[in-house]
Each structure stands twice: as C-alpha cells, then as structure tokens.
Design an enzyme around this catalytic site. Sequence first.
Site, short mmCIF file in Angstrom:
data_model
loop_
_atom_site.label_atom_id
_atom_site.label_comp_id
_atom_site.label_asym_id
_atom_site.label_seq_id
_atom_site.Cartn_x
_atom_site.Cartn_y
_atom_site.Cartn_z
N GLN A 182 3.22 9.98 0.76
CA GLN A 182 4.53 9.30 0.81
C GLN A 182 5.40 9.59 -0.41
OE1 GLN A 182 2.61 5.35 2.07
NE2 GLN A 182 4.64 5.26 2.99
N HIS A 214 -2.36 7.63 6.84
CA HIS A 214 -1.37 8.49 6.18
C HIS A 214 -2.02 9.77 5.64
CE1 HIS A 214 2.50 6.49 6.12
NE2 HIS A 214 2.03 5.37 5.60
N GLY A 258 0.84 -1.18 0.00
CA GLY A 258 0.00 0.00 0.00
C GLY A 258 0.87 1.23 0.00
N CYS A 309 6.26 0.11 7.12
CA CYS A 309 5.86 1.23 6.27
C CYS A 309 7.03 1.58 5.36
CB CYS A 309 5.50 2.43 7.16
SG CYS A 309 5.01 3.89 6.26
N LEU A 310 6.74 1.85 4.11
CA LEU A 310 7.82 2.17 3.17
C LEU A 310 8.54 3.45 3.57
CD1 LEU A 310 6.28 1.32 -0.33
CD2 LEU A 310 7.84 -0.04 1.06
N HIS A 351 -4.14 1.68 7.65
CA HIS A 351 -2.78 2.21 7.61
C HIS A 351 -2.68 3.36 6.60
CE1 HIS A 351 1.78 1.43 7.66
NE2 HIS A 351 1.62 2.29 6.66
N GLU A 352 -3.22 3.12 5.40
CA GLU A 352 -3.08 4.12 4.34
C GLU A 352 -3.99 5.34 4.57
OE1 GLU A 352 -0.54 3.72 2.68
OE2 GLU A 352 -0.22 1.57 2.99
NI NI Z 1 2.91 3.45 5.48
#
Ligand code: NI
Length: 172
Positions: free
Chosen positions: A51, A136, A46, A90-91, A132-133
Amino acid sequence: MATRKVVLKEDPILRKQSRTVTKFDERLWELLDDMAETMYADEGVGLAAVQVASLKRAIVVAIQDGRGITELINAEITHREGTQYEIEGCLSIPGEYYETIRPEKITVEYDDRYGEHHVEDAEGFRAVCYCHEIDHTNGILFLDRLNPEPHDREELEERARKRRAEKQPTVK
Ligand code: NI
C-alpha cells in the site's frame, strides 16, 4: 520516520504478489517505521507494504486492545476455523465499507523485524485484520471477500459505531 503516500484502488501494484523478505536490515526497519507512521496518520488499524508501493511481505497492525503495534513479516495463515462477518474498509479504498466473510479463528506464522519466527493464534477482530493485510501481500483486496448475502446493515453499523466509540476504528 516519515509518512509515505498510500496507493489507491486503481493502482495495479495492489494486485501484485509481494515478495518474501530475506534481509532483516535497516531498510526493512525504516519501511516498517514509515508504515506505522502512515497508518496512524490515516487512522488505520493495519497497513501492508504494497500500500506504500513496496512489494515486501510486510504488515503492521495496531488495534486498540492494549498490545500496541504488531509487525508481521512473511506472514502466512496456516489454519482457519469458523466464520465471522465484519464491515471492512481499506486505506487504499477510501470511503467504501462493505461486509466481508472471514474465518473466526486463524493460526498465522510470521517473522518479526529481526527475522525471528512466530506462531500465533488470533481470533475476532484481530483475525479479521490479519486476514485483510495478509490478503494485500497476495494481491487480494477486501472487495474480493464480500458477503454476497449481507446482514442487516444497521446491525453491523451499530457494531462498527461501538468499535469507533471505543477508539477502535473499522479495519483498514
Ligand atoms: Ni487494506
């Protein structure tokens, strides 16, 4: 399509509120395409637009459940039910994996890339990814959702290993 640079934890943009998308145009589609490519390149499941330094309420999710990629624009959670625990990463926070608390089931409302409205019920890992997304897009990181009393780490890591073996990596 192109990959974009993923911003990291220290970047203050990750704490900003993303803005509602009102134009469902080629600029948005290019962003979504680039987000998908970036997510796949980094083996994430995701990614939120913030991000890649865009403050649009746009999300891409791709978990290995046969559905392919889901794009969620202006996503809001309208119902939460139950509790589940998951080890998340998380990226934007590479190398860190911790146990979080999430609702087991959610209802999410969102627009697709053409501005069409959808209402979807999600549960299990897909619900974790959506939460999660969507977090963000509200300036919230999974580090804000940690379980203060984590479960036996081995048990959760075993589940994460199984997930990876099924080519379904831990949520980014
Ligand atoms: Ni993340």
